[in-house]
Design a protein around this motif. Structure first.
Motif, PDB file in Angstrom:
ATOM      1  N   VAL A  37      41.153  49.944  33.072  1.00 29.11           N
ATOM      2  CA  VAL A  37      40.179  48.970  33.573  1.00 29.11           C
ATOM      3  C   VAL A  37      39.778  48.007  32.461  1.00 29.11           C
ATOM      4  N   LEU A  38      39.455  48.531  31.301  1.00 30.28           N
ATOM      5  CA  LEU A  38      39.007  47.680  30.194  1.00 30.28           C
ATOM      6  C   LEU A  38      40.119  46.782  29.672  1.00 30.28           C
ATOM      7  N   ALA A  39      41.382  47.211  29.860  1.00 31.24           N
ATOM      8  CA  ALA A  39      42.508  46.395  29.403  1.00 31.24           C
ATOM      9  C   ALA A  39      42.587  45.064  30.148  1.00 31.24           C
ATOM     10  N   VAL A  40      42.014  45.008  31.337  1.00 31.28           N
ATOM     11  CA  VAL A  40      41.984  43.769  32.119  1.00 31.28           C
ATOM     12  C   VAL A  40      41.003  42.771  31.499  1.00 31.28           C
ATOM     13  N   GLN A  41      40.131  43.272  30.619  1.00 28.32           N
ATOM     14  CA  GLN A  41      39.039  42.478  30.038  1.00 28.32           C
ATOM     15  C   GLN A  41      38.167  41.876  31.145  1.00 28.32           C
ATOM     16  N   PRO A  42      37.659  42.762  32.005  1.00 24.87           N
ATOM     17  CA  PRO A  42      36.933  42.259  33.176  1.00 24.87           C
ATOM     18  C   PRO A  42      35.514  41.824  32.853  1.00 24.87           C
ATOM     19  N   GLY A  70      36.057  31.880  42.855  1.00 25.67           N
ATOM     20  CA  GLY A  70      36.573  31.647  41.522  1.00 25.67           C
ATOM     21  C   GLY A  70      36.827  32.907  40.722  1.00 25.67           C
ATOM     22  N   ILE A  71      36.983  34.028  41.400  1.00 30.30           N
ATOM     23  CA  ILE A  71      37.220  35.304  40.716  1.00 30.30           C
ATOM     24  C   ILE A  71      38.701  35.660  40.783  1.00 30.30           C
ATOM     25  N   GLU A  72      39.287  35.967  39.624  1.00 31.31           N
ATOM     26  CA  GLU A  72      40.638  36.518  39.574  1.00 31.31           C
ATOM     27  C   GLU A  72      40.511  38.036  39.673  1.00 31.31           C
ATOM     28  N   VAL A  73      41.105  38.595  40.732  1.00 29.28           N
ATOM     29  CA  VAL A  73      40.917  40.011  41.034  1.00 29.28           C
ATOM     30  C   VAL A  73      42.161  40.806  40.647  1.00 29.28           C
ATOM     31  N   HIS A  74      41.998  41.739  39.735  1.00 31.21           N
ATOM     32  CA  HIS A  74      43.070  42.661  39.367  1.00 31.21           C
ATOM     33  C   HIS A  74      42.844  43.951  40.143  1.00 31.21           C
ATOM     34  N   VAL A  75      43.681  44.212  41.138  1.00 35.96           N
ATOM     35  CA  VAL A  75      43.534  45.392  41.989  1.00 35.96           C
ATOM     36  C   VAL A  75      44.316  46.544  41.364  1.00 35.96           C
ATOM     37  N   LEU A  76      43.584  47.608  40.988  1.00 35.75           N
ATOM     38  CA  LEU A  76      44.161  48.746  40.279  1.00 35.75           C
ATOM     39  C   LEU A  76      44.264  49.963  41.204  1.00 35.75           C
ATOM     40  N   PRO A  77      45.227  50.850  40.940  1.00 32.15           N
ATOM     41  CA  PRO A  77      45.328  52.081  41.736  1.00 32.15           C
ATOM     42  C   PRO A  77      44.081  52.953  41.592  1.00 32.15           C
TER      43      PRO A  77
END
Length: 379
Positions: free
Chosen positions: A219-224, A204-211
């Motif tokens: 990173v914080l802009a993803v609101q992780p 159930g995790i939405e993963v934002h893969v960043l360079p």
């Protein structure tokens, strides 16, 4: 169409200490250089070849018969083969598997991966165990071992190499949660394997893969709800930007989970040093004890560096109390770290091995559940 017959073109392998092996060209012809390492897995060669952590390494397979199941379109861990070269003793002449689409020899040739077959890989492995991982060259165009040796010694060493930027994605992408979304994780791609975000998505995790070059602000802009660092190649001591990013995240109390290279960078962020292992851990049969549960796991490894942290004493850091959570039962190498607050509550953790474990084993899959519990605040 019948598969290509194994090559009868002579090939030469020369280690930087002057040891020479002669065999047959396998895969693409030409010449290649890298760090010679050995992998003890008896299966999963396709996942090994496509693991970005093997960038700039020449992989020696200790299992004698390689290529039996051919190459399929389901098992790659990335979009390409990353190894710098490939060494096998006895390549399969004809693959036999219902998922096979082409031979391993053809795949190596199509992707320009220079290899050698027909050599005594047991002798080569014993040599690397005794002398340590070292630079190597493979050539099907050079017959003079002294000339190849000179070029090997001119090639770049692994120590001091910063390589994550060479294997990372250039653009952020999202792996959606499977079913109901529960959390958002920012995953820094230092050489991430396809199966890793898939294992998180299953939970159930939405993963934002960043360079690998992402900033703390990105990173914080993803609101992780959590931060993840992947596996990857290179020397952790040569990496500074990702360590500083991680320290900024830890200072904000963001839950963290790292694997492999992510474990080494976690160690450096906490103030520990790292060092190069003599010949590393590579394979899918490494025994590790989880000190949190007392359970012994058989785990998948691919690392040539390790964290230098005290095995039996806690360390006070600016972010909390750090302890060694996992230890390799073969040689007492640090295989995991935990960070807890003054009340003993787990805040972040990492392991040196691969819990996504394609092609297995799956003893360590619980670590993804531990990450979920950490983000829930119940770890």
């Amino acid at each position: 169409m019948l598969p290509h017959a194994p090559s009868s073109t002579p090939a030469l392998l020369v280690l930087e200490d002057g040891r020479v092996f002669r065999g047959d060209s396998y895969g693409a012809g030409g010449e290649t250089f890298g760090e010679a390492v050995f992998n003890t897995g008896m299966t999963g060669y396709q996942e090994t070849l496509t693991d970005p952590s093997y960038h700039r390494q020449v992989v020696v397979m200790t299992a004698p018969h390689i290529g039996n199941t051919g190459v399929n379109d389901e098992d790659p861990e990335s979009s390409r083969i990353w190894v710098a070269g490939y060494v096998v003793r006895d390549p399969a002449r004809v693959p036999s598997n219902w998922r096979s689409r082409r031979t391993l020899d053809d795949e190596l040739r199509d992707q320009g991966v220079v290899g050698i077959s027909g050599i005594d890989t047991r002798a080569l492995t014993r040599h690397l165990r005794e002398r340590g991982a070292m630079r190597v060259g493979i050539s099907s165009t050079e017959t003079d071992s002294d000339a190849l040796l000179a070029r090997v010694r001119e090639s770049a060493p692994m120590a001091g190499a910063e390589l994550s930027g060479e294997v990372s994605t250039t653009d952020t992408y999202v792996v959606p949660a499977v079913g109901e979304k529960r959390f958002t994780v920012a995953a820094l791609d230092l050489g991430i394997k396809t199966m890793t975000p898939a294992r998180m998505a299953e939970r159930g995790i939405e993963v934002h893969v960043l360079p690998a070059t992402a900033s703390l602000e990105e990173v914080l802009a993803v609101q992780p709800d959590g931060l993840f660092y992947s596996n990857g190649p290179g020397d952790p001591a040569a990496t500074t930007g990702q360590v500083e990013l991680l320290q900024g995240a830890l200072g904000r109390g963001l839950p963290y989970f790292g694997i492999c290279f992510g474990n080494q960078l976690f160690g450096r962020a906490l103030g520990f040093g790292t060092y190069k292992l003599k010949y590393g851990h590579r394979g899918i049969n490494q025994p590790v004890i989880d000190r949190t549960t007392g359970k012994v796991e058989v785990t998948a490894h691919n690392h040539g560096f390790a964290v230098d942290a005290p095995l039996d004493a806690p360390t006070q850091t600016p972010y909390g109390v750090a302890t060694v959570s996992h230890v390799c039962l073969n040689d007492d190498v640090v295989e995991g770290l935990e960070l807890r607050d003054a009340d003993g509550v787990l805040k972040s953790f990492s392991v040196q091995y691969h819990p996504e474990a394609a092609a297995g084993p799956h003893d360590a899959a619980y670590l993804f559940d531990r990450f979920v519990e950490l983000m829930e605040g119940g770890a």
